[in-house]
Design an enzyme around this catalytic site. Structure first.
Site, PDB file in Angstrom:
ATOM      1  N   HIS A   1       0.821  -1.207   0.000  1.00  7.37           N
ATOM      2  CA  HIS A   1       0.000   0.000   0.000  1.00  7.37           C
ATOM      3  C   HIS A   1       0.857   1.261   0.000  1.00  7.37           C
ATOM      4  O   HIS A   1       1.200   1.807   1.052  1.00  7.37           O
ATOM      5  CB  HIS A   1      -0.924  -0.027   1.224  1.00  7.37           C
ATOM      6  CG  HIS A   1      -1.986   1.038   1.232  1.00  7.37           C
ATOM      7  ND1 HIS A   1      -3.025   1.036   2.120  1.00  7.37           N
ATOM      8  CD2 HIS A   1      -2.176   2.128   0.457  1.00  7.37           C
ATOM      9  CE1 HIS A   1      -3.812   2.089   1.900  1.00  7.37           C
ATOM     10  NE2 HIS A   1      -3.308   2.770   0.905  1.00  7.37           N
TER      11      HIS A   1
ATOM     12  N   HIS B   1       1.278   5.134  -2.153  1.00  6.93           N
ATOM     13  CA  HIS B   1       0.761   6.090  -3.146  1.00  6.93           C
ATOM     14  C   HIS B   1       1.867   7.100  -3.453  1.00  6.93           C
ATOM     15  O   HIS B   1       2.717   7.377  -2.595  1.00  6.93           O
ATOM     16  CB  HIS B   1      -0.460   6.837  -2.612  1.00  6.93           C
ATOM     17  CG  HIS B   1      -1.587   5.963  -2.161  1.00  6.93           C
ATOM     18  ND1 HIS B   1      -2.325   5.209  -3.053  1.00  6.93           N
ATOM     19  CD2 HIS B   1      -2.115   5.722  -0.934  1.00  6.93           C
ATOM     20  CE1 HIS B   1      -3.260   4.546  -2.372  1.00  6.93           C
ATOM     21  NE2 HIS B   1      -3.150   4.830  -1.092  1.00  6.93           N
TER      22      HIS B   1
ATOM     23  N   ALA C   1      -4.345   8.445  -3.413  1.00  4.01           N
ATOM     24  CA  ALA C   1      -5.751   8.033  -3.298  1.00  4.01           C
ATOM     25  C   ALA C   1      -6.660   9.228  -3.041  1.00  4.01           C
ATOM     26  O   ALA C   1      -7.726   9.352  -3.649  1.00  4.01           O
ATOM     27  CB  ALA C   1      -5.893   7.007  -2.176  1.00  4.01           C
TER      28      ALA C   1
ATOM     29  N   HIS D   1      -6.128  -0.102   5.316  1.00  7.52           N
ATOM     30  CA  HIS D   1      -6.253   0.454   6.677  1.00  7.52           C
ATOM     31  C   HIS D   1      -6.758  -0.622   7.628  1.00  7.52           C
ATOM     32  O   HIS D   1      -7.686  -0.404   8.406  1.00  7.52           O
ATOM     33  CB  HIS D   1      -7.185   1.669   6.683  1.00  7.52           C
ATOM     34  CG  HIS D   1      -7.017   2.533   5.458  1.00  7.52           C
ATOM     35  ND1 HIS D   1      -7.936   2.587   4.445  1.00  7.52           N
ATOM     36  CD2 HIS D   1      -5.978   3.302   5.050  1.00  7.52           C
ATOM     37  CE1 HIS D   1      -7.490   3.385   3.480  1.00  7.52           C
ATOM     38  NE2 HIS D   1      -6.309   3.826   3.818  1.00  7.52           N
TER      39      HIS D   1
ATOM     40  N   GLU E   1       1.252   2.504   3.769  1.00  5.52           N
ATOM     41  CA  GLU E   1       0.609   3.735   3.296  1.00  5.52           C
ATOM     42  C   GLU E   1       1.586   4.900   3.435  1.00  5.52           C
ATOM     43  O   GLU E   1       1.184   6.054   3.581  1.00  5.52           O
ATOM     44  CB  GLU E   1      -0.643   3.986   4.175  1.00  5.52           C
ATOM     45  CG  GLU E   1      -1.790   4.731   3.559  1.00  5.52           C
ATOM     46  CD  GLU E   1      -2.877   4.990   4.634  1.00  5.52           C
ATOM     47  OE1 GLU E   1      -2.767   4.451   5.754  1.00  5.52           O
ATOM     48  OE2 GLU E   1      -3.825   5.711   4.336  1.00  5.52           O
TER      49      GLU E   1
ATOM     50  N   ARG F   1       2.121  11.309   9.454  1.00  2.00           N
ATOM     51  CA  ARG F   1       3.533  11.469   9.120  1.00  2.00           C
ATOM     52  C   ARG F   1       4.439  11.674  10.328  1.00  2.00           C
ATOM     53  O   ARG F   1       5.650  11.740  10.200  1.00  2.00           O
ATOM     54  CB  ARG F   1       3.690  12.654   8.160  1.00  2.00           C
ATOM     55  CG  ARG F   1       2.900  12.416   6.879  1.00  2.00           C
ATOM     56  CD  ARG F   1       3.021  13.535   5.877  1.00  2.00           C
ATOM     57  NE  ARG F   1       2.244  13.185   4.681  1.00  2.00           N
ATOM     58  CZ  ARG F   1       2.616  13.433   3.436  1.00  2.00           C
ATOM     59  NH1 ARG F   1       3.763  14.036   3.198  1.00  2.00           N
ATOM     60  NH2 ARG F   1       1.864  13.084   2.422  1.00  2.00           N
TER      61      ARG F   1
END
Lengths: 341, 341
Positions: free
Chosen positions: A6, A8, A72, A223, A284, A290
């Site tokens: 996962h 992006h 996403a 998730h 992710e 972060r």
């Protein structure tokens, strides 16, 4: 090998966002087709954030390869019209193709689809097929709510979606069921809409015989499956009350969960209730959260640490880190092999 | 004393449902006011299911008292118009008043509100005040999505809701934030809409300074808080990334979770990440899941067993089973005292 299912392209140049905003503004001003192309980025521009952030973190954390798709939250299927969604999707997938071709050992490509609310997903087949067959994409993201928080399209189990499921089966690629941004002020995107989308999709699947119609269709619910593992007893009980088969039989040949759950107790729970065959390592990263967790001193999204700390054997960790991803995304094997040397 | 903070009158006579269906049909046929009254039930009719099921299970499981409100899934605020919602709400609250007056040691009353999509919640104040002041109701249920799965009203933190929050503070009663049935085919009610409503409400609260404006307002998020404890790291991280205060400071004087999580691992996780002061015992019995868990041999919704099995001290269990409920619902003390003898 550590495969992150996962990722992006969240470190894309900022100008991408500005370009998208201009596209949306142009649409609002009446431009419904013939959208302007994104200017060519130099390699330096395009890879700057990727190298300094995502690739650096991969290296720091010991992640070998990430399945890599467009941002996403910016898919924004609810914005504009179908033509705009198609144009934007191609733009984003082109960038993914470029990044993954440049760094094929770090990233394998996963496609965005040109969904649009009220438009049958038949419109996604051409883009999907092109990316998979011509460019080696190994999967795609499917937005269960192209309306961006208003949920006005039919459930995933409605035959509205069947042409897409047929194509996924034919191409032997899975779908990650992933909503995009929310235009509904009730739903914060990463704090509500994402997790609600995951939970909602799972319950749709529980109610349906979709996997009787498509026994080899595979879906990854990101998730950590939203609320699902936390409420695994509720789902087992609901299925039983409704006279449905046990979840293992009903769903778990086809439905998988990633480990994008940002604390140790959550990942512990997952591994306690979800069979290890159904858990794919995912982070992710760089994404929803972060910062550094003050309770641990490590990044919230350094989910590899949570899996490393699970009280399970190495063979099970091997499944979570690599084997399950190769099984769910079989085209990944060809990608890895091709780019090994 | 064991207090179950989450009970609905799900054992009401079947005729109640038939009556409601006729009301909805009448509305659809053009009747927008002057709705017919529910016929009087005899005590025998009204209490039959209650005695044989809910009170029996209370006794079997060792639950002393349940906070008791109308059937959540039948609040149906999205049906009809405001006048119909008001009529139906009074009908349901009247039944709760009758049940709790008949069995005050087993049940304490919690109100439904006459919400209606697009109607400011000012319309709820009179009903709420009457039930609390005249009939001793100790709390109410607030539906964060009166549109039944389309989420067309503003978030709970919008000043649209402020008159209701002011009244709750004035009366010193908390709100359980509980959606009702879903008319959106994407959302199964107990398997998706409930948990998404819980998750969504929590994130709305995280984003806002509502509790600066209402420092004594208290909200209970049911079903273990939806996805929240499972993603506690995500929420801590999101708050931190946004420069919000730590969750404990931001929310945990005002937001509470029940234990309606139907397996041991879920309740274990809750107690690991959520401070014990913020957990209220709840079972939602007889409710969402009615069967026996084949893995344990006990009812899924026998949540007392999960709390009993937690590896925490008796003082902490006392908080979860009784003290927290008395603190969050202070009018409960008067109710219990009044009906002690």
């Amino acid at each position: 090998m550590i495969i992150d299912c996962h990722g992006h392209f969240t470190t894309a140049p900022k100008e991408l966002r500005a370009y998208r905003n201009k596209q949306v503004e142009a649409f609002e001003a009446g431009k419904t087709d013939g959208f302007e192309a994104l200017r060519d980025f130099s390699d330096e521009e395009l890879f700057e954030g990727l190298k300094s952030s995502q690739m650096k973190l991969q290296s720091d954390r010991g992640i070998d390869l990430a399945l890599f798709s467009p941002i996403a939250g910016m898919m924004g299927h609810h914005l504009g019209n179908e033509a705009m969604s198609r144009h934007w999707t191609r733009t984003c997938n082109d960038l993914i193709h470029r990044v993954t071709t440049a760094f094929p050992k770090n990233f394998a490509p996963v496609a965005q689809l040109p969904q649009s609310p009220g438009v049958r997903p038949d419109n996604c087949l051409e883009e999907l097929e092109f990316r998979v067959k011509e460019q080696g994409f190994v999967g795609c993201n499917v937005n269960p709510d192209p309306a961006g928080g208003y949920w006005t399209d039919p459930p995933l189990t409605d035959d509205w979606w069947y042409p897409l499921w047929e194509k996924l089966v034919e191409l032997d690629v899975p779908a990650m069921i992933h909503v995009s941004g929310s235009c509904n002020p009730n739903f914060h995107h990463t704090g509500a809409h994402y997790l609600c989308g995951d939970t909602t999709a799972f319950m749709q699947l529980l109610l349906s015989d979709l996997f009787k119609d498509f026994p080899t269709l595979r879906m990854v619910i990101p998730h950590g499956g939203g609320a699902v593992p936390f409420h695994w007893g509720r789902y087992r009980g609901l299925a039983q009350d409704m006279g449905r088969p046990p979840l293992k039989e009903l769903l778990l040949k086809n439905v998988f969960f990633d480990t994008c759950v940002y604390h140790q107790p959550g990942v512990n729970l997952m591994s306690e209730v979800i069979p290890v065959e159904n858990i794919l390592f995912g982070s992710e990263m760089v994404g929803a959260v972060r910062g550094i967790d003050p309770e641990t001193g490590f990044a919230f999204d350094d989910t590899k640490r949570y899996v490393d700390s699970l009280g399970i054997g190495d063979a099970d960790k091997q499944k979570i880190f690599e084997d399950n991803a190769r099984r769910v995304y079989p085209r990944l094997n060809a990608w890895i092999e091709q780019h090994a040397a």
